[in-house]
Design an enzyme around this catalytic site. Structure first.
Site, PDB file in Angstrom:
ATOM      1  N   LYS A   1      20.233 -43.525 -26.454  1.00 27.35           N
ATOM      2  CA  LYS A   1      20.832 -44.786 -26.003  1.00 27.35           C
ATOM      3  C   LYS A   1      21.954 -45.297 -26.903  1.00 27.35           C
ATOM      4  O   LYS A   1      22.826 -46.039 -26.443  1.00 27.35           O
ATOM      5  CB  LYS A   1      19.748 -45.863 -25.906  1.00 27.35           C
ATOM      6  CG  LYS A   1      18.746 -45.637 -24.788  1.00 27.35           C
ATOM      7  CD  LYS A   1      19.306 -46.091 -23.452  1.00 27.35           C
ATOM      8  CE  LYS A   1      18.243 -46.025 -22.360  1.00 27.35           C
ATOM      9  NZ  LYS A   1      18.814 -46.395 -21.047  1.00 27.35           N
TER      10      LYS A   1
ATOM     11  N   SER B   1      13.682 -53.948 -22.984  1.00 28.94           N
ATOM     12  CA  SER B   1      12.495 -54.008 -23.838  1.00 28.94           C
ATOM     13  C   SER B   1      12.365 -52.701 -24.608  1.00 28.94           C
ATOM     14  O   SER B   1      11.430 -52.499 -25.351  1.00 28.94           O
ATOM     15  CB  SER B   1      11.246 -54.201 -22.986  1.00 28.94           C
ATOM     16  OG  SER B   1      11.147 -53.141 -22.051  1.00 28.94           O
TER      17      SER B   1
ATOM     18  N   GLU C   1      11.664 -36.601 -13.297  1.00 28.52           N
ATOM     19  CA  GLU C   1      11.036 -37.922 -13.205  1.00 28.52           C
ATOM     20  C   GLU C   1       9.523 -37.772 -13.298  1.00 28.52           C
ATOM     21  O   GLU C   1       8.971 -36.741 -12.933  1.00 28.52           O
ATOM     22  CB  GLU C   1      11.378 -38.575 -11.854  1.00 28.52           C
ATOM     23  CG  GLU C   1      12.836 -38.949 -11.698  1.00 28.52           C
ATOM     24  CD  GLU C   1      13.084 -39.752 -10.413  1.00 28.52           C
ATOM     25  OE1 GLU C   1      13.564 -40.890 -10.528  1.00 28.52           O
ATOM     26  OE2 GLU C   1      12.799 -39.227  -9.319  1.00 28.52           O
TER      27      GLU C   1
ATOM     28  N   GLY D   1       7.063 -42.223 -10.570  1.00 29.35           N
ATOM     29  CA  GLY D   1       8.322 -42.975 -10.517  1.00 29.35           C
ATOM     30  C   GLY D   1       9.456 -42.121  -9.990  1.00 29.35           C
ATOM     31  O   GLY D   1      10.454 -41.921 -10.672  1.00 29.35           O
TER      32      GLY D   1
ATOM     33  N   ASP E   1      11.795 -42.458  -7.807  1.00 27.03           N
ATOM     34  CA  ASP E   1      12.793 -43.193  -7.016  1.00 27.03           C
ATOM     35  C   ASP E   1      14.089 -42.410  -6.843  1.00 27.03           C
ATOM     36  O   ASP E   1      14.694 -42.427  -5.768  1.00 27.03           O
ATOM     37  CB  ASP E   1      13.079 -44.559  -7.650  1.00 27.03           C
ATOM     38  CG  ASP E   1      13.454 -44.447  -9.114  1.00 27.03           C
ATOM     39  OD1 ASP E   1      12.602 -43.972  -9.903  1.00 27.03           O
ATOM     40  OD2 ASP E   1      14.584 -44.802  -9.486  1.00 27.03           O
TER      41      ASP E   1
ATOM     42  N   SER F   1      14.939 -36.739 -25.089  1.00 30.47           N
ATOM     43  CA  SER F   1      15.802 -37.924 -25.103  1.00 30.47           C
ATOM     44  C   SER F   1      15.425 -38.981 -26.122  1.00 30.47           C
ATOM     45  O   SER F   1      16.252 -39.837 -26.449  1.00 30.47           O
ATOM     46  CB  SER F   1      15.853 -38.539 -23.707  1.00 30.47           C
ATOM     47  OG  SER F   1      14.553 -38.862 -23.265  1.00 30.47           O
TER      48      SER F   1
END
Lengths: 327, 327
Positions: free
Chosen positions: A61, A86, A212, A216, A218, A312
Site C-alpha cells: 500500500k 482501518s 479472492e 468475498g 465480488d 502483498s
C-alpha cells in the site's frame, strides 16, 4: 448481462507505472523476489515470489499512497492529506505524508484494534474515528477533507494509487524476466489493476490471475456479469480482501486486463501462511498469502511454466497469527 | 588460571574463507541483508541483519557442511559421508552429500523429533539412532564412520567447516561495507570462529562479540578462564546453542579472535523472535535470534555505530513457535 464494451473511467498506462517507479525510488523499498525449490515442486512451475511484506509499513500500500501524495502541490501538502482505512492504507498514507513533510488525518472505525491505531499514530497521523455500523466512510471522509481543506487519497479508486501499486509487478518482471502468468490478491482491485497494467505492458502474452477469498468473490462475480455486483460483507480471515463490491475505476480496468479469478478457502490460506512461515521463513498476513494459496492448492488453471506471485503484506502480530493457525 | 599464550590447533585464514566462498557459490544462497529503521532506532546504531534463516536447509550450517564435503576426494564421496547431529547440521550434511552425488549417514538421538528425522531423510540420508543418555555421539559416530568407510564431517571441529561458516560474514561485509562490530550467536563456536576470521581479515578494527544464552555460557567462562570450562547441560529455548563446552579447535581460534561475549535470557530471545516476526517479517528459531536479542536488549557494551548481526537460522514449525511465544 451485456456485451457492450467496458467503459474505462480513466486510463492507467505502463508509462504511468514507470513514472511512479521513478517517484518512489529510494523512498519505497525495492522488495526481494524469493525462490524456493520446494515451492516450485509443489506448484509444478518456476515460481517468483515478490515479497511486499518487506515493503515499508509491511504491505504494498505504501507504493500507491506515496505515488499519489508525491504528486500533490506544495499548497496541498501544506494543508494536509486525509484517508479512510482501518488497514494498511492508513499507515501507508500516514507515512507518505510524513516523508513529504505534510500531515495526515486518518478516518478509522471506532472498533479498529488499538495496535493499528497506534501504528498509524506512530507515523504522526491524527486519528478520527466513526461508527462503521451507522456511518458511510466515503461520505464522512469527503466531508472531513472538505471541512479541513485536506486532499483525500482513496485506497484504490485513483489512477496515481493504481499506478503506484503497479510498480510491484514492474520490479518483479525486471528481476524475474519472462513470465507466462502473474497471480495477484484482489481486494478493492488496485494492486491487480496496476500490476496487470505493468505486466501486460511489458509482456503482452502474460496471463493475469486475481485471487479472492471464497467468501468475498465480488470481483469474480462482477467480471462474469459484466457489471459491478455486490456480495454480502465477506466473512473471511483475509480481512484485507473483505471488499463487498469492486471499485468503479478498478473494475473498468480489470474488465479489460484480468484473465480470470481463482478462489481460495480460509483453510487454503492458513496452509499457505504455514508454508510461508516454515519453508520460506517469511511472515504473511492472510490476505497477503492468498495468491500463494491459489498456487499451492492448484486453483490456478492451465498451470503456468514461469509464474510471478505477489505476497502483498505481512502485518499480523504473533498472537493473531497463533489464533488463526492454532485457534 | 594462566597467561600462557593460546595454542591454535589449526589455523583458518581469510584466504580459506575466500576459497570456501568460491566453492559454495551457486550452491549455497547468497542470503539477503535486511535493514530496518525501527531496529536502528531501538539499537541506537545502523544495523545490518544477515539472514541465514533464508539459507538452504534454513540455517548457516549448509555453508560449512558443503565446503567440507566438496573438498573430499572422489573415492571418499563414493563411500559416503557421516555426521552426528540432532539439529541443522544433520540436514546440512544430508543436502551437501546429495548435491555432490554422494550419500550420507546421520547419527541422531533416538528422541529426536520426528519432523527433524523426516527432514533429514527427505534429503536422501540414512538415519541411525542412539540413546543420548547412555551413548557418546562422538565415539559412536567415529565407530560408525570407521566401520562403513565413511568420512565424518563434524559440526564445528574442522577447519573447512569453520571456513565455510565464515562466508556468512564475508558476504555481509561485502554488502554492508565498513562495520565497527559484528554480533554472532555462539553454540559450538564454528560460526563465530569463521566469521571473526573473515571479519577481522577484512576489517582489522572490527570488534567481534559472541552471544550465548545465560544458561549456556561455556564460551564466556572459558574465555575468562583461559581454558575450556564445562558447564551443566544448559536448559534454554535456544537448543542450537545448548553446548556444554567449547570445541578445542573453535576455542583456540576464538581465544585469539573474539572480543567479548554477551549473554541473553530466554525472555530476551522471545522478544527478539517477536520483533523479527512483527517488524522484520522473518521467522527465526531461538538460537537464530539470540544475537539480535543482544542488540535489542542492549547487552552489547560500547554501542557500535555500524553493526552487523547474524540471524543464524529459522527452523521452527508454527506449533513450536506458538508454544515458545504464547506458552
Amino acid at each position: 448481462m451485456t456485451d457492450s464494451p467496458p467503459v474505462t473511467l480513466a486510463d492507467v498506462t505502463l508509462a504511468d507505472v514507470r513514472d511512479a517507479a521513478a517517484r518512489i525510488k529510494g523512498v519505497a523499498h525495492r522488495t526481494p523476489v524469493l525462490r524456493s525449490r520446494t515451492l516450485d515442486a509443489l506448484a509444478g512451475a518456476e515460481v517468483f515470489v515478490k515479497c511486499e511484506n518487506f515493503q515499508r509499513i509491511g504491505a504494498f500500500k505504501f507504493r500507491g499512497a506515496y505515488n499519489a501524495a508525491s504528486r500533490l502541490s506544495a499548497a496541498q501538502l501544506a494543508k494536509g492529506i486525509a484517508a479512510y482505512s482501518s488497514g494498511n492504507h492508513a499507515q501507508a498514507v500516514a507515512l507518505a505524508a510524513r516523508e513529504l513533510g505534510s500531515s495526515a488525518v486518518i478516518l478509522m472505525p471506532e472498533d479498529t484494534p488499538r495496535s493499528k491505531k497506534e501504528a498509524t499514530a506512530g507515523y504522526g497521523a491524527e486519528i478520527v474515528t466513526y461508527d462503521r455500523y451507522t456511518g458511510d466512510r466515503v461520505a464522512i471522509g469527503e466531508a472531513l477533507a472538505a471541512d479541513r481543506g485536506l486532499t483525500l487519497i482513496p485506497p484504490y479508486e485513483h489512477p496515481d494509487v493504481i499506478a503506484g501499486q503497479g510498480t510491484a509487478a514492474l520490479e518483479l518482471i525486471e528481476e524475474a524476466g519472462d513470465l507466462d502468468a502473474l497471480v495477484v490478491p484482489v481486494g478493492g482491485g488496485g494492486l491487480i489493476a496496476g500490476s496487470a497494467t505493468a505486466g501486460k505492458g511489458l509482456l503482452p502474452g502474460l496471463r493475469v490471475i486475481g485471487v479472492e477469498p471464497e467468501a468475498g468473490d465480488d470481483t469474480r462475480r462482477s467480471l462474469e456479469a459484466g457489471r459491478r455486483v455486490p456480495v454480502p460483507v465477506p466473512r473471511t480471515i483475509a480481512d484485507g480482501q473483505a471488499a463487498d463490491i469492486p471499485g468503479a475505476l478498478t473494475f473498468s480496468l480489470n474488465q479489460r486486463l484480468v484473465d480470470g479469478i481463482a478462489l481460495v478457502s480460509d483453510d487454503q490460506i492458513r496452509d499457505a501462511m504455514r508454508f510461508a512461515f516454515e519453508r520460506l521463513k517469511i511472515v504473511t498476513e492472510p490476505s497477503g498469502a492468498s495468491a500463494l494459496a491459489a498456487l499451492l492448492s492448484h486453483r490456478v488453471d492451465r498451470v503456468p511454466r514461469r509464474v510471478g506471485v505477489i505476497v502483498s503484506g505481512g502485518n499480523i502480530d504473533t498472537r493473531r497469527f497463533t489464533e488463526i493457525l492454532h485457534g
